[in-house]
Design a protein around this motif. Structure first.
Motif, PDB file in Angstrom:
ATOM      1  N   TRP A  68       0.831  -1.211   0.000  1.00  0.00           N
ATOM      2  CA  TRP A  68       0.000   0.000   0.000  1.00  0.00           C
ATOM      3  C   TRP A  68       0.866   1.263   0.000  1.00  0.00           C
ATOM      4  O   TRP A  68       0.537   2.239  -0.662  1.00  0.00           O
ATOM      5  CB  TRP A  68      -0.914  -0.003   1.239  1.00  0.00           C
ATOM      6  N   LEU A  76       0.470   5.270   6.154  1.00  0.00           N
ATOM      7  CA  LEU A  76      -0.709   5.176   5.290  1.00  0.00           C
ATOM      8  C   LEU A  76      -1.760   6.145   5.805  1.00  0.00           C
ATOM      9  O   LEU A  76      -1.845   6.405   7.016  1.00  0.00           O
ATOM     10  CB  LEU A  76      -1.285   3.749   5.296  1.00  0.00           C
ATOM     11  N   VAL A 152      -5.397  -2.967  -4.174  1.00  0.00           N
ATOM     12  CA  VAL A 152      -4.278  -2.104  -4.549  1.00  0.00           C
ATOM     13  C   VAL A 152      -3.448  -2.825  -5.604  1.00  0.00           C
ATOM     14  O   VAL A 152      -2.976  -3.930  -5.386  1.00  0.00           O
ATOM     15  CB  VAL A 152      -3.419  -1.715  -3.319  1.00  0.00           C
TER      16      VAL A 152
END
Length: 527
Positions: A68, A76, A152
């Motif tokens: 990610w 994140l 993703v």
């Protein structure tokens, strides 16, 4: 007991100079007499399976985080992860997600301000969600990982770029762990990572970079309570930037980045009007380019300095920093923060050690020398770890700080193999070398592994007098307690606890006082 601890226990039991037949009889006896019930065996297997599952889960979630975090920023966005998770099982687990998020924010209070997930917080978030959803928790974790992985997609080029950047970031942490508590190798690793990325992923920009730390303004307090001290910069900028001081009343955007706790990007400095230029020799018409100022955060998200970059030296067309570059530079600032605080922790441990040795010296005249070593990871696969000598004292009380000693390798230090056995087993070792007696005592981290070692030389005294032995034990106990407290403060996102008044005073929050405070508390408990 692990293998090194078992071997050490047996060696201590049989003592030195024992015959080989006697050792063989002991081995035969243990083989014959040691019995493990089926219940004990199953309990041990279950424990090993549980540890293995936890380790596999940790690796799985770390890999997911990295997928990610494509630009290796180190964090994140909480809202982005939350938005994707809200569609898990077609939105049927929104209530579980809400409870998990609420619990997460109570564990990580800074999330209400910064809305950023570290790898540790990301793992905690997913584990909380898994504990709230219906069904088996392990199965829920697997389903969440599979779901987030599908959501993703990264191209092979993006994956390669991410992998390369992570190697550069790892070199910053490696520099901190093998520097002997020196910041210089860390600064070099940071600037090397930035220049490599500018060359490989930033259209070959020519960048200048600098690190400034917040300090109390004791010289000119009328210009603001704090200042920014430029402690490191790229080589070409050193004559103009290194050791400069930026005050609040001077031009610049650095203090705005400090106060807001967010990066500030000035795409064209020539149009801004509030930029401080350190190089006064550069003509005004050449003062063009892009400026980026990144705040440096500690574990509790307090700003302690800035990392700045600019392209003023680049006379090319493409001088503006792109989003993917800025994300990576945030990763560099995060990596630097970890490295910086790792070295601060080592410095605190060394300061505490000096205080402990100063306390010990007048009470134990039978101790000839005490040498302190720190454990450092090996630089290649052939060497698991090395030992770096950092402090040595003799029986006159003279101490020497070794700032640039060469690390000891096991294969090159056969006469000091007892030190490596002490690290392997994390247990006390008594031995004699060339007729001189030594006690090797580990200084342990929070997991029980040795991070350092006291090599205590007692000369021809195999045993210390009882009162000296008691004082040595007291010093080692307090040093270990102080070390554990230092490590808890550095690893936790909690405020440290100060007991003595001196610990509250600015510039006196050093760990020498911590050692004496623990000694005082222990004395109170004994009274």
């Amino acid at each position: 007991l692990n293998l090194p601890q078992f071997v050490q226990l047996m060696e201590t039991f049989v003592g030195e100079g024992v015959s080989l037949p006697a050792v063989k009889r002991l081995i035969a006896f243990i083989k014959e007499e040691y019995k493990q019930t089926e219940e004990e065996k199953m309990e041990q297997l279950e424990k090993l399976h549980h540890i293995s599952c936890l380790e596999q889960r940790k690796l799985l979630l770390e890999a997911l985080f990295e997928k990610w975090d494509n630009n290796a920023s180190g964090f994140l966005d909480l809202e982005e992860v939350d938005a994707v998770l809200s569609t898990f099982k077609e939105g049927m687990e929104k209530e579980a997600l809400r409870k998990a998020k609420q619990h997460l924010c109570s564990c990580y209070p800074q999330l209400s301000r910064v809305r950023k997930l570290s790898p540790k917080a990301f793992q905690a978030f997913l584990e909380l969600v898994a504990s709230e959803v219906t069904g088996d928790e392990n199965e829920a974790i697997d389903n969440l990982v599979e779901f987030l992985t599908r959501n993703v997609e990264r191209s092979p080029t993006e994956c390669l770029q991410s992998l390369t950047r992570r190697k550069w970031l790892h070199s910053i942490q490696q520099a901190a762990e093998t520097s002997g508590a020196s910041m210089e190798p860390v600064y070099k690793a940071v600037f090397k990572a930035l220049s490599q990325d500018a060359e490989a992923h930033g259209d070959n920009k020519k960048i200048s970079a600098y690190i400034a730390l917040l300090e109390e303004n004791q010289v000119s307090p009328e210009r603001g309570q704090i200042l920014l001290h430029y402690v490191a910069c790229t080589a070409d900028d050193a004559p103009y930037v290194l050791n400069q001081i930026l005050y609040r009343d001077m031009k610049g955007v650095s203090f705005a980045a400090v106060e807001e706790g967010k990066p500030i990007h000035v795409p064209r400095v020539q149009l801004h009007g509030n930029i401080h230029f350190w190089n006064y020799d550069r003509p005004v018409e050449e003062r063009k380019g892009s400026l980026l100022v990144l705040p440096l955060h500690d574990a509790r998200w307090r700003v302690f300095g800035i990392l700045g970059l600019d392209t003023i030296r680049d006379q090319g067309e493409k001088t503006i920093f792109l989003t993917q570059e800025i994300s990576f530079y945030q990763g560099v600032s995060h990596a630097f923060s970890k490295a910086y605080h790792h070295i601060c922790t080592l410095e605190n441990i060394l300061q505490m050690t000096v205080a402990a040795l100063e306390w010990l010296y007048p009470r134990t005249p039978s101790i000839h020398t005490v040498t302190t070593y720190l454990v450092e990871p090996g630089k290649d696969k052939t060497c698991e770890y090395t030992l770096r000598k950092v402090i040595s004292t003799d029986n006159t009380g003279q101490k020497e700080i070794h700032s640039s000693s060469v690390p000891l390798l096991r294969k090159e230090s056969l006469s000091r193999d007892y030190l490596f056995k002490c690290i392997d087993s994390s247990e006390v070792i008594h031995t004699s070398v060339c007729g001189e007696y030594h006690i090797a005592v580990p200084l342990r981290d929070l997991s029980g592994q040795a991070l350092g070692i006291f090599d205590i030389g007692t000369g021809h005294h195999q045993k210390l007098p009882p009162h000296e032995h008691k004082d040595l034990q007291k010093m080692l106990k307090m040093a270990q307690a102080a070390c554990s407290e230092i490590l808890k403060i550095s690893s936790d996102e909690r405020e440290p606890t100060y007991v003595l008044e001196a610990e509250h005073v600015a510039n006196l929050r050093h760990t020498g006082i911590l050692f004496y405070r623990l000694m005082l508390q222990d004395l109170r408990e004994c009274v």
